[in-house]
Design a protein around this motif. Structure first.
Motif, PDB file in Angstrom:
ATOM      1  N   ASP A 262      -1.090   5.226   7.593  1.00  0.00           N
ATOM      2  CA  ASP A 262      -0.290   4.836   8.753  1.00  0.00           C
ATOM      3  C   ASP A 262       1.002   5.641   8.862  1.00  0.00           C
ATOM      4  OD1 ASP A 262      -1.866   2.459   9.778  1.00  0.00           O
ATOM      5  OD2 ASP A 262      -1.537   1.860   7.693  1.00  0.00           O
ATOM      6  N   VAL A 263       1.596   5.969   7.704  1.00  0.00           N
ATOM      7  CA  VAL A 263       2.898   6.647   7.684  1.00  0.00           C
ATOM      8  C   VAL A 263       2.901   7.680   6.569  1.00  0.00           C
ATOM      9  CG1 VAL A 263       5.407   6.361   7.429  1.00  0.00           C
ATOM     10  CG2 VAL A 263       4.048   4.537   8.482  1.00  0.00           C
ATOM     11  N   ILE A 264       3.471   8.853   6.848  1.00  0.00           N
ATOM     12  CA  ILE A 264       3.742   9.857   5.825  1.00  0.00           C
ATOM     13  C   ILE A 264       5.218  10.213   5.904  1.00  0.00           C
ATOM     14  CG2 ILE A 264       3.322  12.214   5.024  1.00  0.00           C
ATOM     15  CD1 ILE A 264       0.489  12.022   6.079  1.00  0.00           C
ATOM     16  N   LEU A 265       5.919  10.079   4.775  1.00  0.00           N
ATOM     17  CA  LEU A 265       7.339  10.430   4.710  1.00  0.00           C
ATOM     18  C   LEU A 265       7.510  11.726   3.939  1.00  0.00           C
ATOM     19  CD1 LEU A 265       7.212   7.006   4.084  1.00  0.00           C
ATOM     20  CD2 LEU A 265       9.588   7.390   4.776  1.00  0.00           C
ATOM     21  N   TYR A 266       8.344  12.614   4.503  1.00  0.00           N
ATOM     22  CA  TYR A 266       8.478  13.942   3.915  1.00  0.00           C
ATOM     23  C   TYR A 266       9.950  14.355   3.856  1.00  0.00           C
ATOM     24  CZ  TYR A 266       6.955  18.502   2.430  1.00  0.00           C
ATOM     25  OH  TYR A 266       6.742  19.614   1.670  1.00  0.00           O
ATOM     26  N   PRO A 267      10.447  14.759   2.677  1.00  0.00           N
ATOM     27  CA  PRO A 267      11.819  15.269   2.594  1.00  0.00           C
ATOM     28  C   PRO A 267      11.916  16.607   3.317  1.00  0.00           C
ATOM     29  CG  PRO A 267      10.709  15.506   0.473  1.00  0.00           C
ATOM     30  CD  PRO A 267       9.773  14.744   1.370  1.00  0.00           C
ATOM     31  N   THR A 268      12.836  16.714   4.256  1.00  0.00           N
ATOM     32  CA  THR A 268      12.810  17.812   5.213  1.00  0.00           C
ATOM     33  C   THR A 268      14.077  18.667   5.167  1.00  0.00           C
ATOM     34  OG1 THR A 268      11.426  16.462   6.673  1.00  0.00           O
ATOM     35  CG2 THR A 268      12.518  18.364   7.662  1.00  0.00           C
ATOM     36  N   GLY A 269      13.885  19.936   4.788  1.00  0.00           N
ATOM     37  CA  GLY A 269      14.941  20.928   4.860  1.00  0.00           C
ATOM     38  C   GLY A 269      14.561  21.930   5.931  1.00  0.00           C
ATOM     39  N   GLY A 270      13.815  22.972   5.505  1.00  0.00           N
ATOM     40  CA  GLY A 270      13.260  23.903   6.478  1.00  0.00           C
ATOM     41  C   GLY A 270      12.148  23.276   7.297  1.00  0.00           C
TER      42      GLY A 270
ATOM     43  N   GLN B 179       0.837  -1.194   0.000  1.00  0.00           N
ATOM     44  CA  GLN B 179       0.000   0.000   0.000  1.00  0.00           C
ATOM     45  C   GLN B 179       0.882   1.258   0.000  1.00  0.00           C
ATOM     46  OE1 GLN B 179      -3.983  -0.042   2.004  1.00  0.00           O
ATOM     47  NE2 GLN B 179      -2.964  -1.481   3.370  1.00  0.00           N
ATOM     48  N   LEU B 180       1.661   1.393  -1.059  1.00  0.00           N
ATOM     49  CA  LEU B 180       2.553   2.543  -1.211  1.00  0.00           C
ATOM     50  C   LEU B 180       1.895   3.557  -2.143  1.00  0.00           C
ATOM     51  CD1 LEU B 180       5.411   3.785  -0.698  1.00  0.00           C
ATOM     52  CD2 LEU B 180       6.124   2.659  -2.827  1.00  0.00           C
ATOM     53  N   TYR B 181       1.844   4.798  -1.694  1.00  0.00           N
ATOM     54  CA  TYR B 181       1.244   5.883  -2.465  1.00  0.00           C
ATOM     55  C   TYR B 181       2.236   7.035  -2.585  1.00  0.00           C
ATOM     56  CZ  TYR B 181      -3.359   3.727  -1.651  1.00  0.00           C
ATOM     57  OH  TYR B 181      -4.436   2.871  -1.603  1.00  0.00           O
ATOM     58  N   MET B 182       2.059   7.825  -3.630  1.00  0.00           N
ATOM     59  CA  MET B 182       2.839   9.044  -3.804  1.00  0.00           C
ATOM     60  C   MET B 182       1.902  10.235  -3.963  1.00  0.00           C
ATOM     61  SD  MET B 182       5.634  10.170  -6.729  1.00  0.00           S
ATOM     62  CE  MET B 182       4.497   9.987  -8.120  1.00  0.00           C
TER      63      MET B 182
ATOM     64  N   ASN C 290       1.488  -4.376   5.493  1.00  0.00           N
ATOM     65  CA  ASN C 290       0.185  -3.846   5.107  1.00  0.00           C
ATOM     66  C   ASN C 290      -0.127  -2.458   5.653  1.00  0.00           C
ATOM     67  OD1 ASN C 290      -0.607  -6.125   3.539  1.00  0.00           O
ATOM     68  ND2 ASN C 290      -0.949  -7.238   5.460  1.00  0.00           N
ATOM     69  N   GLU C 291       0.881  -1.722   6.099  1.00  0.00           N
ATOM     70  CA  GLU C 291       0.636  -0.333   6.477  1.00  0.00           C
ATOM     71  C   GLU C 291       0.472   0.515   5.220  1.00  0.00           C
ATOM     72  OE1 GLU C 291       2.157   0.823  10.805  1.00  0.00           O
ATOM     73  OE2 GLU C 291       3.798   0.755   9.345  1.00  0.00           O
ATOM     74  N   LYS C 292      -0.408   1.497   5.309  1.00  0.00           N
ATOM     75  CA  LYS C 292      -0.629   2.420   4.199  1.00  0.00           C
ATOM     76  C   LYS C 292       0.387   3.545   4.319  1.00  0.00           C
ATOM     77  CE  LYS C 292      -4.755   2.950   2.740  1.00  0.00           C
ATOM     78  NZ  LYS C 292      -6.196   3.280   2.639  1.00  0.00           N
ATOM     79  N   VAL C 293       1.252   3.649   3.333  1.00  0.00           N
ATOM     80  CA  VAL C 293       2.405   4.553   3.392  1.00  0.00           C
ATOM     81  C   VAL C 293       2.316   5.576   2.269  1.00  0.00           C
ATOM     82  CG1 VAL C 293       4.924   4.688   3.252  1.00  0.00           C
ATOM     83  CG2 VAL C 293       3.836   2.737   4.405  1.00  0.00           C
ATOM     84  N   ILE C 294       2.439   6.848   2.633  1.00  0.00           N
ATOM     85  CA  ILE C 294       2.405   7.922   1.639  1.00  0.00           C
ATOM     86  C   ILE C 294       3.744   8.639   1.625  1.00  0.00           C
ATOM     87  CG2 ILE C 294       1.353  10.136   1.003  1.00  0.00           C
ATOM     88  CD1 ILE C 294      -1.271   9.082   2.027  1.00  0.00           C
ATOM     89  N   VAL C 295       4.313   8.743   0.435  1.00  0.00           N
ATOM     90  CA  VAL C 295       5.568   9.460   0.225  1.00  0.00           C
ATOM     91  C   VAL C 295       5.269  10.750  -0.521  1.00  0.00           C
ATOM     92  CG1 VAL C 295       7.795   9.406  -0.963  1.00  0.00           C
ATOM     93  CG2 VAL C 295       6.972   7.369   0.226  1.00  0.00           C
TER      94      VAL C 295
END
Length: 407
Positions: free
Chosen positions: A233-241, A98-101, A371-376
């Motif tokens: 379940d998870v949100i991944l975010y590229p982090t600068g500021g 369950q990978l989303y963008m 089976n976690e729903k992951v958003i990138v």
């Protein structure tokens, strides 16, 4: 519905001081960024998911939760409501079914910075701002220059000489006063601060005005709506500021208070490059703020921020959601960028590739579970970073045939 915006006041997250919203406000007297607050008690009596149905498919569909009080001040290029795409092939390769963008490369300026620029410029126009200055790693300056041109506001932009060339050209095309600095965004920030101090113009630096974050939080609002008001379940975010991560967290908290979403919020993951990872180091030490990262460098130029003014807010969002912070290598970034294009047809920016690389690592070590729903979040188009992709391309003369080995 009576009001266009339910903006109430500005509040300091550090010392609790309250500020009005009728004039220009920059930082709190204690030096902290300010948060926009809304009259959620009144709004929840009048607003529900059904009220949004049928509105234009852009971020202004959430105008009640945005700071612009009068619709005539809205400056828009159609930003927002970007696709939330299932990534089945890449997900299979990572063992994340369950990978989303969330693809921010399809915004008017080619990056998620369009969101902050749209709301930040609109509010600046409403406040009577005629000139502003800001440092940038490229994409923010490009977006703010374009929206400023549409609003009739003069922009002064200072960016590192190594920033992506296309972002420099966007500023020039929009008529901004552009300056390059032989250094990092932190050096650009000092130059901008001097101009703001000496001329008294509006400071649009990251989190030094309180409204950019309001545009960024719409990524969180959209994700919730696109998932039928259910939380991933998870949100991944590229982090600068870190404004995007802070904004997503803020937006989800507001939806939770309004009753649009229930249950626990997604685990938020700040992704940085190994060559510039102050948030990761702070999280590993369970610190509340980060330290300046010396000699920072990464091909993911948008996250090359040695010290973020809102680092304590980023870390708070991570801690409060049981999230994480992780650094990835240059090799992992470039590999994931190619894989995304080859497996899914998505030419993503290196910052987005960093977030996918982090998802791969977190799944491999078991932090992301079955089976976690992951958003990138892919924060921009790969087209803005053409130098990240190279290859040996055969040259044919007229009349040549393509060798069979290449077909």
């Amino acid at each position: 519905m009576g009001q266009y915006s339910y903006l109430s006041h500005l509040e300091c997250p550090k010392c609790g001081l309250i500020y009005h919203t009728t004039g220009v406000q920059q930082l709190c007297t204690c030096g902290s960024p300010l948060n926009a607050r809304y009259d959620l008690d009144s709004l929840k009596k009048e607003w529900n998911p059904e009220a949004i149905q049928g509105r234009e498919m852009n971020l202004w569909r959430y105008h009640e939760l945005l700071p612009v009080r009068e619709p005539e001040h809205v400056i828009t290029l159609g930003e927002g409501m970007t696709p939330l795409l299932r990534m089945p092939s890449l997900g299979m390769d990572m063992a994340i079914p369950q990978l989303y963008m969330k693809d921010e490369g399809l915004t008017p300026s080619g990056s998620f910075k369009s969101r902050g620029a749209a709301v930040g410029i609109s509010k600046a126009k409403e406040l009577g701002v005629s000139k502003f200055a800001m440092p940038t790693n490229g994409n923010a300056g490009a977006a703010w220059s374009l929206y400023a041109a549409r609003a009739g506001i003069q922009a002064t932009i200072v960016m590192p000489v190594d920033a992506p060339l296309i972002t420099r050209n966007e500023c020039i095309a929009a008529g901004a006063d552009l300056y390059l600095v032989n250094g990092l965004i932190s050096d650009a920030g000092k130059i901008v601060a001097d101009k703001v101090r000496s001329e008294g113009i509006y400071d649009a630096s990251t989190l030094k005005e309180p409204y950019r974050i309001e545009g960024k939080k719409t990524m969180g609002l959209e994700i919730a709506e696109q998932l039928g008001w259910q939380m991933p379940d998870v949100i991944l975010y590229p982090t600068g500021g870190g404004v995007g991560l802070i904004g997503i967290y803020k937006g989800l908290l507001e939806l939770q208070e309004l009753g649009f979403v229930t249950g626990r919020l997604p685990k938020l993951v700040a992704v940085q490059a190994a060559g510039c990872a102050p948030i990761v180091k702070a999280w590993e030490q369970n610190a509340s703020e980060s330290e300046f990262w010396s000699d920072s460098q990464t091909i993911a130029f948008g996250i090359n921020v040695p010290k973020a003014i809102g680092d304590f807010l980023v870390l708070d969002a991570i801690y409060e959601t049981d999230g994480a912070a992780i650094a990835v290598t240059e090799e992992e970034i470039l590999s994931e960028q190619r894989l995304s294009a080859r497996l899914e047809g998505s030419f993503i920016c290196p910052e987005g590739a960093a977030a996918f690389a982090a998802a791969r690592i977190l799944r491999a070590n078991g932090w992301i579970q079955d089976n976690e729903k992951v958003i990138v979040l892919n924060t921009g188009s790969g087209i803005k970073y053409p130098e990240t992709i190279s290859g040996n391309v055969p040259l044919l003369n007229p009349g040549d045939t393509i060798p069979k080995a290449l077909t």
